[in-house]
Structures are given as C-alpha cells and as structure tokens.
Design a protein around this motif. Structure first.
Motif, mmCIF file in Angstrom:
data_model
loop_
_atom_site.group_PDB
_atom_site.id
_atom_site.type_symbol
_atom_site.label_atom_id
_atom_site.label_comp_id
_atom_site.label_asym_id
_atom_site.label_seq_id
_atom_site.Cartn_x
_atom_site.Cartn_y
_atom_site.Cartn_z
ATOM 1 N N ARG A 223 -34.681 -8.771 37.693
ATOM 2 C CA ARG A 223 -34.322 -10.160 38.006
ATOM 3 C C ARG A 223 -34.765 -10.527 39.423
ATOM 4 O O ARG A 223 -35.232 -11.642 39.663
ATOM 5 C CB ARG A 223 -32.811 -10.355 37.840
ATOM 6 C CG ARG A 223 -32.393 -10.442 36.380
ATOM 7 C CD ARG A 223 -30.890 -10.484 36.226
ATOM 8 N NE ARG A 223 -30.518 -10.782 34.831
ATOM 9 C CZ ARG A 223 -29.303 -10.599 34.347
ATOM 10 N NH1 ARG A 223 -28.343 -10.113 35.110
ATOM 11 N NH2 ARG A 223 -29.046 -10.908 33.089
ATOM 12 N N LYS A 224 -34.615 -9.589 40.335
ATOM 13 C CA LYS A 224 -35.034 -9.839 41.716
ATOM 14 C C LYS A 224 -36.555 -9.900 41.821
ATOM 15 O O LYS A 224 -37.118 -10.807 42.443
ATOM 16 C CB LYS A 224 -34.482 -8.736 42.624
ATOM 17 C CG LYS A 224 -34.758 -8.953 44.100
ATOM 18 C CD LYS A 224 -34.130 -7.841 44.930
ATOM 19 C CE LYS A 224 -34.476 -8.005 46.410
ATOM 20 N NZ LYS A 224 -33.950 -6.888 47.227
ATOM 21 N N ALA A 225 -37.222 -8.952 41.181
ATOM 22 C CA ALA A 225 -38.683 -8.865 41.278
ATOM 23 C C ALA A 225 -39.388 -10.019 40.577
ATOM 24 O O ALA A 225 -40.451 -10.462 41.006
ATOM 25 C CB ALA A 225 -39.159 -7.528 40.703
ATOM 26 N N ASP B 146 -42.856 -1.215 43.384
ATOM 27 C CA ASP B 146 -41.410 -1.432 43.257
ATOM 28 C C ASP B 146 -40.800 -0.359 42.346
ATOM 29 O O ASP B 146 -40.985 -0.397 41.132
ATOM 30 C CB ASP B 146 -41.153 -2.829 42.696
ATOM 31 C CG ASP B 146 -39.684 -3.218 42.721
ATOM 32 O OD1 ASP B 146 -38.814 -2.320 42.762
ATOM 33 O OD2 ASP B 146 -39.400 -4.429 42.689
ATOM 34 N N ASP C 81 -31.220 -5.624 36.992
ATOM 35 C CA ASP C 81 -30.984 -6.354 38.241
ATOM 36 C C ASP C 81 -32.213 -6.328 39.131
ATOM 37 O O ASP C 81 -32.546 -7.324 39.784
ATOM 38 C CB ASP C 81 -29.775 -5.783 38.986
ATOM 39 C CG ASP C 81 -28.452 -6.163 38.316
ATOM 40 O OD1 ASP C 81 -28.443 -7.110 37.501
ATOM 41 O OD2 ASP C 81 -27.430 -5.505 38.609
ATOM 42 N N ASN C 82 -32.892 -5.182 39.143
ATOM 43 C CA ASN C 82 -34.133 -5.082 39.921
ATOM 44 C C ASN C 82 -35.213 -5.994 39.347
ATOM 45 O O ASN C 82 -35.972 -6.627 40.092
ATOM 46 C CB ASN C 82 -34.631 -3.633 39.937
ATOM 47 C CG ASN C 82 -33.678 -2.700 40.648
ATOM 48 O OD1 ASN C 82 -33.102 -3.054 41.671
ATOM 49 N ND2 ASN C 82 -33.499 -1.513 40.110
ATOM 50 N N LYS D 55 -38.169 -13.174 40.008
ATOM 51 C CA LYS D 55 -37.619 -14.497 40.334
ATOM 52 C C LYS D 55 -36.592 -14.979 39.313
ATOM 53 O O LYS D 55 -36.625 -16.121 38.860
ATOM 54 C CB LYS D 55 -38.741 -15.547 40.454
ATOM 55 C CG LYS D 55 -39.889 -15.151 41.368
ATOM 56 C CD LYS D 55 -39.448 -15.100 42.811
ATOM 57 C CE LYS D 55 -40.620 -14.831 43.745
ATOM 58 N NZ LYS D 55 -40.201 -14.627 45.139
ATOM 59 N N ARG D 56 -35.702 -14.076 38.944
ATOM 60 C CA ARG D 56 -34.648 -14.357 37.946
ATOM 61 C C ARG D 56 -35.244 -14.860 36.627
ATOM 62 O O ARG D 56 -34.627 -15.604 35.879
ATOM 63 C CB ARG D 56 -33.597 -15.316 38.491
ATOM 64 C CG ARG D 56 -32.887 -14.767 39.728
ATOM 65 C CD ARG D 56 -31.548 -15.388 39.982
ATOM 66 N NE ARG D 56 -30.567 -15.054 38.957
ATOM 67 C CZ ARG D 56 -29.916 -13.896 38.893
ATOM 68 N NH1 ARG D 56 -30.160 -12.935 39.766
ATOM 69 N NH2 ARG D 56 -29.035 -13.689 37.932
#
Length: 198
Positions: A61-63, A86, A58-59, A65-66
């Motif tokens: 995907r956020k970092a 990060d 999930d991290n 841009k999916r």
C-alpha cells in the motif's frame, strides 16, 4: 479475533489470515480502488502463498500509493528501479511492470464502462454467485467463468491474470461465495450478496 467460530480450514489459526477470512474474503466489493488493490495483490501472488502477500500488504500500500490506479499508472522506470530495491514487496520486475501496465488498462475500463466494478460485475449479472461447498476438495482452482474473464482481461492488455489468479480474485472480492457451508461466514456473505448493488 474469535477462536471458537468455525472457519474455512485454509486460514488455519494465523491471526492475520483469520482476520482476512473473517472481514474481507468473499464479501462483495464494488469500490474501484479496492478492486484494483486485489487485482494488483493477486497478480503479485502468482507462484507464492497468499499469506506471504498479506504479510507484505501494508508495504504494498505504501509502495503503490495505496493502490490509486492513476498514481500507479504514472510510475516510470525510476519508480520501477526503486521498487526493485524495496524489501517489503515481491521484487520481481515483471510483476511490478505488470501492475503499472494493469493500472493503465484499469483506467481504460473505468473510462469505457463508467467504473471497473460495472465491467467486472457484468460477468455475473451484478449478483454474487453462491456456491455450496462442503469440503475444500470440491472448490475449483478455475471455472469456465474465470477462464472467460481472464481471456477478456488479457485481450484488453492485462498481464499476470491467468484463470487461476482471476478465480482467486473472484473469491476474494465476493463475485463467488466459496466459504464452506460449515463456515460461519458463508451465510454472512450470502446476506451481503442479497443486499449488494453495483
């Protein structure tokens, strides 16, 4: 999550691992963005356990841009430096830079083949390979096919995609069905393969 189903032993009883096993691993994929996600995650996994990467997914995907390859291809040094701070991802400069590089190479293959999926699935003539393993011991870490695909990707400029990583990618995206015969997902994935088209 169902606990009475017989699964491949590698996922153990971890809920996240079992969910990944039950819903993703071995199911044939033709969606380019999801294929890029698996390429990126598998290359990030090199030298680590897959569950470590799943827990950071999930991290990631956020970092990243999916895992939009166009967005990732536009990352520059500013984004690299930010990603290195990060804590939700693997903070390895070489792996981060490889992901950005691979986004560029991915887009080139999309352009030349119409889609990355078409390029990829040509290696198995568009049909997932159905293996019939009874024990984990017989499942290989690499195959001649993963050697060939890895060499071709490297020739095209991809990084962190050696044969072992590529075979894990092939298993994850359903190019090969390596669920054990005793696992309930073996037949599920075989059925998905019969219906699969690129």
């Amino acid at each position: 999550m169902s606990t009475h189903l017989e699964r491949c032993p590698w996922c153990g009883t971890d809920e996240l691992y079992c969910s990944y096993h039950d819903h993703e691993w071995g199911a044939p994929l033709s969606d380019d963005q999801r294929l890029f996600e698996f390429l990126a995650l598998e290359s990030a996994q090199a030298g680590l356990s897959w569950i470590t990467i799943l827990r950071k997914r999930d991290n990631y995907r956020k970092a990243f841009k999916r895992f939009d390859p166009i967005a990732v291809s536009r990352f520059g040094e500013k984004q690299v430096e930010k990603l290195l701070t990060d804590k939700g991802i693997v903070r390895n400069r070489a792996k981060i830079e490889a992901c950005i590089n691979n986004a560029h190479r991915f887009l080139e293959l999309q352009s030349s083949h119409g889609s990355f999926a078409r390029y990829l699935w040509d290696f198995v003539d568009g049909k997932p390979l159905q293996n019939r393993h009874k024990t984990m011991k017989t499942i290989p870490a690499t195959t001649p096919l993963s050697d060939t695909l890895s060499k071709d990707l490297k020739k095209r400029g991809f990084k962190f995609l050696g044969s072992t990583t590529v075979y894990a990618f092939m298993q994850a995206t359903g190019m090969v069905n390596d669920h054990l015969l005793s696992c309930y997902r073996h037949e599920d994935c075989a059925e998905l393969a019969r219906k699969f088209t690129v």
